[in-house]
Design a protein around this motif. Structure first.
Motif, mmCIF file in Angstrom:
data_model
loop_
_atom_site.group_PDB
_atom_site.id
_atom_site.type_symbol
_atom_site.label_atom_id
_atom_site.label_comp_id
_atom_site.label_asym_id
_atom_site.label_seq_id
_atom_site.Cartn_x
_atom_site.Cartn_y
_atom_site.Cartn_z
ATOM 1 N N GLN A 132 0.833 -1.205 0.000
ATOM 2 C CA GLN A 132 0.000 0.000 0.000
ATOM 3 C C GLN A 132 0.865 1.252 0.000
ATOM 4 O OE1 GLN A 132 -3.154 0.601 2.771
ATOM 5 N NE2 GLN A 132 -4.597 -0.447 1.452
ATOM 6 N N VAL A 133 0.582 2.146 -0.944
ATOM 7 C CA VAL A 133 1.273 3.427 -1.021
ATOM 8 C C VAL A 133 0.216 4.518 -1.084
ATOM 9 C CG1 VAL A 133 2.892 4.854 -2.300
ATOM 10 C CG2 VAL A 133 3.204 2.365 -2.243
ATOM 11 N N PHE A 134 0.099 5.298 -0.025
ATOM 12 C CA PHE A 134 -0.928 6.345 0.065
ATOM 13 C C PHE A 134 -2.326 5.775 -0.182
ATOM 14 C CE2 PHE A 134 2.911 8.677 -1.412
ATOM 15 C CZ PHE A 134 3.112 9.424 -0.256
ATOM 16 N N GLY A 135 -2.557 4.579 0.337
ATOM 17 C CA GLY A 135 -3.869 3.957 0.216
ATOM 18 C C GLY A 135 -4.103 3.218 -1.083
ATOM 19 N N ILE A 136 -3.141 3.235 -1.997
ATOM 20 C CA ILE A 136 -3.278 2.563 -3.287
ATOM 21 C C ILE A 136 -2.512 1.250 -3.258
ATOM 22 C CG2 ILE A 136 -2.738 2.719 -5.755
ATOM 23 C CD1 ILE A 136 -3.078 5.747 -5.519
ATOM 24 N N ASP A 137 -3.172 0.174 -3.650
ATOM 25 C CA ASP A 137 -2.532 -1.142 -3.669
ATOM 26 C C ASP A 137 -1.691 -1.294 -4.932
ATOM 27 O OD1 ASP A 137 -3.657 -1.892 -1.274
ATOM 28 O OD2 ASP A 137 -5.391 -2.865 -2.196
ATOM 29 N N ILE A 138 -0.422 -1.625 -4.745
ATOM 30 C CA ILE A 138 0.491 -1.882 -5.863
ATOM 31 C C ILE A 138 1.087 -3.262 -5.669
ATOM 32 C CG2 ILE A 138 2.528 -1.111 -7.127
ATOM 33 C CD1 ILE A 138 2.061 1.675 -6.028
ATOM 34 N N THR A 139 0.905 -4.138 -6.636
ATOM 35 C CA THR A 139 1.443 -5.485 -6.512
ATOM 36 C C THR A 139 2.958 -5.462 -6.716
ATOM 37 O OG1 THR A 139 1.227 -6.049 -8.862
ATOM 38 C CG2 THR A 139 -0.716 -6.396 -7.471
ATOM 39 N N ARG A 140 3.593 -6.487 -6.183
ATOM 40 C CA ARG A 140 5.049 -6.579 -6.337
ATOM 41 C C ARG A 140 5.441 -6.805 -7.798
ATOM 42 N NH1 ARG A 140 3.978 -7.908 -1.135
ATOM 43 N NH2 ARG A 140 5.546 -7.355 0.429
ATOM 44 N N MET A 141 4.566 -7.433 -8.571
ATOM 45 C CA MET A 141 4.839 -7.604 -9.995
ATOM 46 C C MET A 141 4.848 -6.255 -10.700
ATOM 47 S SD MET A 141 5.786 -10.452 -11.007
ATOM 48 C CE MET A 141 5.925 -9.698 -12.615
ATOM 49 N N GLU A 142 3.928 -5.377 -10.315
ATOM 50 C CA GLU A 142 3.905 -4.037 -10.918
ATOM 51 C C GLU A 142 5.157 -3.259 -10.536
ATOM 52 O OE1 GLU A 142 -0.929 -3.228 -11.168
ATOM 53 O OE2 GLU A 142 0.180 -2.726 -9.343
ATOM 54 N N ILE A 143 5.605 -3.434 -9.298
ATOM 55 C CA ILE A 143 6.839 -2.775 -8.874
ATOM 56 C C ILE A 143 8.026 -3.313 -9.668
ATOM 57 C CG2 ILE A 143 8.441 -2.457 -6.942
ATOM 58 C CD1 ILE A 143 6.005 -2.543 -5.075
ATOM 59 N N SER A 144 8.047 -4.633 -9.891
ATOM 60 C CA SER A 144 9.145 -5.231 -10.656
ATOM 61 C C SER A 144 9.150 -4.721 -12.092
ATOM 62 C CB SER A 144 9.035 -6.763 -10.636
ATOM 63 O OG SER A 144 7.965 -7.217 -11.449
ATOM 64 N N VAL A 145 7.969 -4.464 -12.652
ATOM 65 C CA VAL A 145 7.888 -3.900 -14.002
ATOM 66 C C VAL A 145 8.577 -2.538 -14.035
ATOM 67 C CG1 VAL A 145 6.332 -2.906 -15.711
ATOM 68 C CG2 VAL A 145 5.830 -5.152 -14.756
ATOM 69 N N ALA A 146 8.246 -1.693 -13.061
ATOM 70 C CA ALA A 146 8.843 -0.353 -13.019
ATOM 71 C C ALA A 146 10.351 -0.434 -12.832
ATOM 72 C CB ALA A 146 8.207 0.460 -11.894
ATOM 73 N N VAL A 147 10.793 -1.287 -11.902
ATOM 74 C CA VAL A 147 12.231 -1.417 -11.641
ATOM 75 C C VAL A 147 12.950 -1.935 -12.884
ATOM 76 C CG1 VAL A 147 13.967 -2.667 -10.300
ATOM 77 C CG2 VAL A 147 11.954 -1.727 -9.159
ATOM 78 N N GLY A 148 12.390 -2.967 -13.517
ATOM 79 C CA GLY A 148 13.019 -3.555 -14.695
ATOM 80 C C GLY A 148 13.107 -2.587 -15.853
ATOM 81 N N VAL A 149 12.028 -1.846 -16.105
ATOM 82 C CA VAL A 149 11.999 -0.897 -17.225
ATOM 83 C C VAL A 149 13.034 0.204 -17.020
ATOM 84 C CG1 VAL A 149 10.628 0.877 -18.379
ATOM 85 C CG2 VAL A 149 9.616 -1.349 -17.884
ATOM 86 N N PHE A 150 13.018 0.825 -15.847
ATOM 87 C CA PHE A 150 13.950 1.934 -15.612
ATOM 88 C C PHE A 150 15.394 1.444 -15.531
ATOM 89 C CE2 PHE A 150 10.056 4.046 -13.876
ATOM 90 C CZ PHE A 150 10.047 5.104 -14.773
ATOM 91 N N ALA A 151 15.593 0.213 -15.040
ATOM 92 C CA ALA A 151 16.954 -0.319 -14.925
ATOM 93 C C ALA A 151 17.573 -0.536 -16.300
ATOM 94 C CB ALA A 151 16.943 -1.624 -14.127
ATOM 95 N N ILE A 152 16.862 -1.234 -17.184
ATOM 96 C CA ILE A 152 17.476 -1.533 -18.491
ATOM 97 C C ILE A 152 17.596 -0.286 -19.353
ATOM 98 C CG2 ILE A 152 15.343 -2.151 -19.738
ATOM 99 C CD1 ILE A 152 17.017 -4.448 -21.017
ATOM 100 N N MET A 153 16.603 0.613 -19.281
ATOM 101 C CA MET A 153 16.712 1.850 -20.061
ATOM 102 C C MET A 153 17.848 2.716 -19.524
ATOM 103 S SD MET A 153 12.701 2.836 -20.798
ATOM 104 C CE MET A 153 13.131 4.306 -21.727
#
Length: 292
Positions: A132-153
């Protein structure tokens, strides 16, 4: 309407939009060096996802599966460059358009014959419990998507700016003829761009597969959205594809909720039409001057 629900839809959609941005970034890599793109990029995403799933089924650890999938994707990208792009570029023709489409159809047929037509789940070591971030549910898979995208770019941009080979990439992107006069091999640089584009496609497949499952048609819709992102942002702006990808993903989530799931694809089409009508070079693109 509860603002929390709107925020949930927008954030989840924006994180999914990062996958579109990653695939669009693959388009940018090849366009920068050769003014060509792989219209079979979606099939590279799909085949790389199937290959990565096969590695997991064979007992390969997740930590080794990811680099294995990236290498496989890079090899596919090199195959596309060698068989579908190089000769057309040497002859200064547009034959690469049809050839990359044909190669995509070949990869699609091969995937159906090797892995079948049924969708298959892609296992993940990540917990399914959301954060939960500011009341919004974010799955760990969604977090991994963000980390992976920004990491490789980020790594690719760092490579392009800090290494000698990367500076050759930038030189060919700026002026191919001038780079060749300085002793830089444009052919090898184009090979590099297609290899990187294939690796980017493979990572997109690995990141999105646990969310969408793996199947021959898994990338059919994503590739159209990614192409829309690339055109709307402009084919020379890495920051632009990230921003436009997130905006498109958020709009899709809100459109499917407010209007209906059947209208989920509408925002991408509207953005594409507006971009082509108002600013053909893209929101962040630069207008070129052509001598006649």
């Amino acid at each position: 309407m509860n603002a929390l629900i709107i925020g949930q839809l927008a954030v989840s959609g924006a994180l999914m939009g990062l996958v579109y941005a990653l695939i669009a970034y693959g388009f940018q890599l090849t366009y920068a060096t050769s003014k060509s793109i792989n219209f079979g990029q979606g099939e590279l995403v799909m085949v790389s996802a199937f290959f990565s799933l096969t590695l997991l089924d064979l007992g390969v650890p997740y930590a080794l599966m990811v680099p294995g999938g990236l290498i496989f994707g890079a090899l596919l990208g090199l195959l596309v460059e060698r068989t579908g792009v190089r000769l057309a570029l040497e002859e200064k023709s547009e034959g690469w358009v049809l050839l990359t489409i044909i190669l995509g159809l070949f990869f699609f047929s091969a995937a159906e014959n090797i892995w079948g037509r049924d969708d298959r789940p892609f296992p993940t070591p990540l917990s399914q419990n959301p954060v939960q971030v500011f009341g919004i549910d974010i799955t760990r898979m969604e977090i991994s998507v963000a980390v992976g995208v920004f990491a490789i770019m980020g790594l690719i941009e760092l490579f392009k700016r800090r290494t000698l080979l990367g500076k050759a990439f930038e030189a060919v992107s700026a002026d191919r003829d001038a780079a060749e006069l300085m002793g830089i091999s444009a052919t090898r640089t184009v090979m590099l761009s297609y290899g990187l584009s294939g690796a980017v496609a493979a990572l997109a497949g690995i990141l999105v597969s646990p969310i969408t499952t793996v199947g021959p048609t898994m990338a059919s819709a994503m590739i159209l959205k990614a192409f829309s992102v690339a055109v709307v942002a402009g084919l020379d702006s890495g920051f632009g594809v990230v921003l436009i990808g997130m905006i498109l993903g958020a709009l899709e989530g809100l459109a499917s909720f407010y209007i209906g799931s059947g209208w989920r694809e509408a925002p991408g089409l509207v953005l594409l039409i507006l971009a082509l009508a108002v600013r053909p070079t893209g929101v962040f693109g630069k207008a070129g001057i052509r001598k006649v």
